[in-house]
Design an enzyme around this catalytic site. Structure first.
Site, PDB file in Angstrom:
ATOM      1  N   SER A 247       0.828  -1.206   0.000  1.00 45.60           N
ATOM      2  CA  SER A 247       0.000   0.000   0.000  1.00 45.60           C
ATOM      3  C   SER A 247       0.864   1.259   0.000  1.00 45.60           C
ATOM      4  O   SER A 247       0.336   2.368  -0.055  1.00 45.60           O
ATOM      5  CB  SER A 247      -0.944  -0.006   1.203  1.00 45.60           C
ATOM      6  OG  SER A 247      -0.236  -0.234   2.395  1.00 45.60           O
TER       7      SER A 247
ATOM      8  N   HIS B 139     -39.189  22.872 -13.618  1.00 51.05           N
ATOM      9  CA  HIS B 139     -39.064  22.118 -14.880  1.00 51.05           C
ATOM     10  C   HIS B 139     -38.138  22.836 -15.868  1.00 51.05           C
ATOM     11  O   HIS B 139     -38.265  22.658 -17.072  1.00 51.05           O
ATOM     12  CB  HIS B 139     -40.424  21.899 -15.553  1.00 51.05           C
ATOM     13  CG  HIS B 139     -41.467  21.315 -14.649  1.00 51.05           C
ATOM     14  ND1 HIS B 139     -41.774  19.970 -14.612  1.00 51.05           N
ATOM     15  CD2 HIS B 139     -42.260  21.901 -13.714  1.00 51.05           C
ATOM     16  CE1 HIS B 139     -42.729  19.762 -13.708  1.00 51.05           C
ATOM     17  NE2 HIS B 139     -43.036  20.909 -13.146  1.00 51.05           N
TER      18      HIS B 139
ATOM     19  N   GLU C 289     -18.166  23.125 -14.892  1.00 47.79           N
ATOM     20  CA  GLU C 289     -18.372  21.804 -15.499  1.00 47.79           C
ATOM     21  C   GLU C 289     -17.652  20.740 -14.682  1.00 47.79           C
ATOM     22  O   GLU C 289     -18.143  19.621 -14.498  1.00 47.79           O
ATOM     23  CB  GLU C 289     -17.859  21.791 -16.935  1.00 47.79           C
ATOM     24  CG  GLU C 289     -18.658  22.696 -17.864  1.00 47.79           C
ATOM     25  CD  GLU C 289     -17.919  22.894 -19.179  1.00 47.79           C
ATOM     26  OE1 GLU C 289     -17.988  22.012 -20.024  1.00 47.79           O
ATOM     27  OE2 GLU C 289     -17.255  23.932 -19.345  1.00 47.79           O
TER      28      GLU C 289
ATOM     29  N   GLN D 276      -7.623  -2.349   3.325  1.00 49.97           N
ATOM     30  CA  GLN D 276      -6.578  -1.507   2.728  1.00 49.97           C
ATOM     31  C   GLN D 276      -7.168  -0.623   1.615  1.00 49.97           C
ATOM     32  O   GLN D 276      -6.621   0.411   1.272  1.00 49.97           O
ATOM     33  CB  GLN D 276      -5.468  -2.402   2.178  1.00 49.97           C
ATOM     34  CG  GLN D 276      -4.275  -1.659   1.610  1.00 49.97           C
ATOM     35  CD  GLN D 276      -3.057  -2.552   1.517  1.00 49.97           C
ATOM     36  OE1 GLN D 276      -2.426  -2.834   2.514  1.00 49.97           O
ATOM     37  NE2 GLN D 276      -2.748  -3.009   0.326  1.00 49.97           N
TER      38      GLN D 276
ATOM     39  N   LYS E 126      -8.428   3.526   1.701  1.00 48.46           N
ATOM     40  CA  LYS E 126      -7.658   4.781   1.658  1.00 48.46           C
ATOM     41  C   LYS E 126      -7.800   5.545   0.351  1.00 48.46           C
ATOM     42  O   LYS E 126      -8.073   6.752   0.347  1.00 48.46           O
ATOM     43  CB  LYS E 126      -6.176   4.484   1.906  1.00 48.46           C
ATOM     44  CG  LYS E 126      -5.932   4.056   3.319  1.00 48.46           C
ATOM     45  CD  LYS E 126      -4.592   3.400   3.489  1.00 48.46           C
ATOM     46  CE  LYS E 126      -4.633   2.487   4.669  1.00 48.46           C
ATOM     47  NZ  LYS E 126      -5.612   1.368   4.547  1.00 48.46           N
TER      48      LYS E 126
HETATM   49  N1  ARG Z   1      -1.411  -1.650   4.774  1.00 49.40           N
HETATM   50  C1  ARG Z   1      -2.409  -2.163   5.637  1.00 49.40           C
HETATM   51  C2  ARG Z   1      -3.727  -1.446   5.404  1.00 49.40           C
HETATM   52  O1  ARG Z   1      -3.694  -0.454   4.768  1.00 49.40           O
HETATM   53  C3  ARG Z   1      -1.980  -2.005   7.058  1.00 49.40           C
HETATM   54  C4  ARG Z   1      -2.603  -2.995   7.992  1.00 49.40           C
HETATM   55  C5  ARG Z   1      -2.072  -4.339   7.775  1.00 49.40           C
HETATM   56  N2  ARG Z   1      -2.568  -5.265   8.739  1.00 49.40           N
HETATM   57  C6  ARG Z   1      -2.485  -6.612   8.539  1.00 49.40           C
HETATM   58  N3  ARG Z   1      -3.012  -7.349   9.473  1.00 49.40           N
HETATM   59  N4  ARG Z   1      -1.928  -7.109   7.499  1.00 49.40           N
HETATM   60  O2  ARG Z   1      -4.764  -1.823   5.824  1.00 49.40           O
END
Ligand code: ARG
Length: 479
Positions: free
Chosen positions: A44, A177, A310, A342, A345
């Site tokens: 990640s 409308h 836009e 994960q 994010k």
């Molecule tokens: N990179 C992981 C995430 O974003 C961190 C947590 C990882 N935890 C695990 N038990 N592998 O969620």
């Protein structure tokens, strides 16, 4: 730190992975190294590097608490905190060297800490898991981002009120409308957007509060045998402690809350944007954007395009998608951390990155746009005044349905004669309904139409003045 949520990870491309000398956090149980293809999928770091400042702040709170509780020796805790502060300084200066060999931001920070302070770094993870750690990082990010988006909304609200105040007398066509319906004060229309943003503000504040819970001390899922003090780490971070360790590592409601707040805000900005796209077209011709906020065409020299509005419409699609993505990710997960989490994010970062530039550009665009007052006033009259006649008759005791029919006939007659309603000859009025002989002609003007409104919250000048006062007071009380 306020700058950080806007920044993408401080590298464009990561070097390829090479040696087996990886900083893996979990190597002990494994006989061989992971395949590179797996490592790339699993990592990640390309997107969570931006959590580094939050990760380090969380680790500083954790290490301090470990020292206070005697879980680490005081000098160990001090050494770790000193090292973490040095890592933070490197991150903030853009000097931290990121590598894909670090699976995620947590690994990267710990690897650098060890390089700086040596073996004592390995004690930092006592009584903690990446599961509570990553949840904390994202809470800290979401809390800061929600605050910044909120500030952006507030600035847009200020601009709306300023433009409403400087156009208080301008009567504007109101639409249903997308057909001309009844005259409104332009300031009334702008204050309608103000109300929507005010509700966004509340949603963002609620999202900020939801993000103010620290999961630290939940460890992997069931707590830890070390005598950690989650209240103390939470307090150091200005947060509330969690109540249930399993919930603390499993829930992402605070992400959903912020994504929902951003999606609804986006829908509001998109609707406002759609109006400006219409208003600035030659067909409407109600407003012109300042050159600083318009773009041209590479082929058609006459074009001046409302791109920013836009894009408010366009980017809102992804805001809705980001919310949807996290909802769908969560719906199938049993409690406890799953790697699916994960995926929380990127949608959150994407939403915040999409919504912030919209809010940054909006106040200036609103403040610098110019209205074509004559054209607007012309559009506000005509058949848009028909309801006024029906209401006038109803107020004189004519049943509304009968009044509606009579005025409908008058409109048809005006169309046949080719005269606007404002100029309809008196005999036609009387022919439509005898009571119209008593009609004050002032009522058949856009200004007369808004002035006669009596109901609270209406478009009458007194009501709009009161709404402006309330809006001003609200803004003065919000900082
Ligand atoms: N990179 C992981 C995430 O974003 C961190 C947590 C990882 N935890 C695990 N038990 N592998 O969620």
């Amino acid at each position: 730190m306020a700058y950080y949520p806007l920044k993408r990870p401080p590298y464009a491309r990561l070097p390829p992975m090479s040696s087996d000398e990886r900083n893996r956090l979990w190597g002990g149980r494994f006989g061989s190294s992971p395949a590179e293809a797996f490592e790339r999928l699993n990592a990640s770091i390309p997107f969570d590097a931006r959590l580094a400042p939050y990760d380090i702040r969380g680790s500083i709170a954790h290490a301090t608490m470990l020292g206070e509780r005697g879980i680490l020796a005081p000098e160990e805790s001090r050494e770790i905190v000193r090292g973490l502060e040095a890592v933070l300084a490197e991150v903030e200066a853009g000097e931290f060297s990121w590598t894909l060999e670090d699976e995620d931001v947590h690994t990267a920070v710990e690897r650098r800490l060890k390089e700086l302070v040596g073996e004592v770094a390995l004690r930092l993870h006592t009584g903690r898991s990446r599961n509570d750690q990553v949840a904390l990082d994202l809470h800290l990010f979401a809390r800061e981002a929600a605050g910044e988006v909120r500030d952006g909304v507030l600035e847009a609200m200020r601009a709306l009120v300023e433009v409403a105040e400087s156009n208080r007398d301008l009567v504007f066509p109101g639409y249903t409308h997308l057909q001309r319906a009844q005259p409104l004060l332009l300031s009334h229309h702008l204050l309608a957007h103000f109300e929507a943003l005010k509700r966004d503000l509340r949603r963002l504040e609620a999202a900020r509060e939801a993000a103010g819970v620290s999961p630290l001390g939940a460890a992997a899922l069931g707590g830890t045998p070390h005598s950690v003090d989650p209240s103390s780490t939470a307090e150091k971070l200005g947060m509330q402690p969690f109540s249930n360790s399993l919930d603390a590592v499993s829930e992402r409601d605070f992400v959903l809350d912020l994504l929902y707040a951003c999606a609804v805000l986006g829908v509001h900005l998109s609707r406002l944007g759609e109006e400006w796209v219409l208003w600035t077209s030659s067909e409407f011709g109600f407003a012109t954007l300042d050159d600083a906020y318009s773009s041209g065409s590479s082929i058609m020299p006459q074009k001046k395009n409302p791109d920013a509005y836009e894009l408010m419409r366009g980017k809102t699609g992804r805001l809705i998608g980001d919310l949807n993505a996290v909802l769908v990710t969560l719906k199938g997960l049993s409690l406890g951390y799953s790697k699916d989490l994960q995926e929380d994010k990127e949608p959150l970062f994407d939403a915040v990155d999409a919504v912030r530039p919209m809010l940054t550009v909006l106040p200036g665009m609103l403040r610098t746009a110019r209205f074509d007052r004559e054209r607007i006033l012309r559009a506000a009259g005509g058949f848009a005044l028909a309801t006024e006649l029906a209401d006038f008759l109803a107020a004189r005791g004519v049943p509304f349905r009968e009044a509606h029919r009579a005025v409908g006939g008058l409109v048809r007659r005006c169309e046949e004669l080719g005269v606007p309603l404002e100029e309809v000859p008196g005999e036609q009025l009387v022919a439509a309904h005898p009571v119209l002989a008593e009609l004050p002609r002032e009522l058949l003007t856009p200004r007369g139409s808004v002035a006669i409104k009596k109901s609270p919250g209406s478009t009458s000048p007194q009501s709009v003045e009161a709404q402006l006062g309330t809006a001003r007071r609200f803004l003065n009380a919000s900082s």
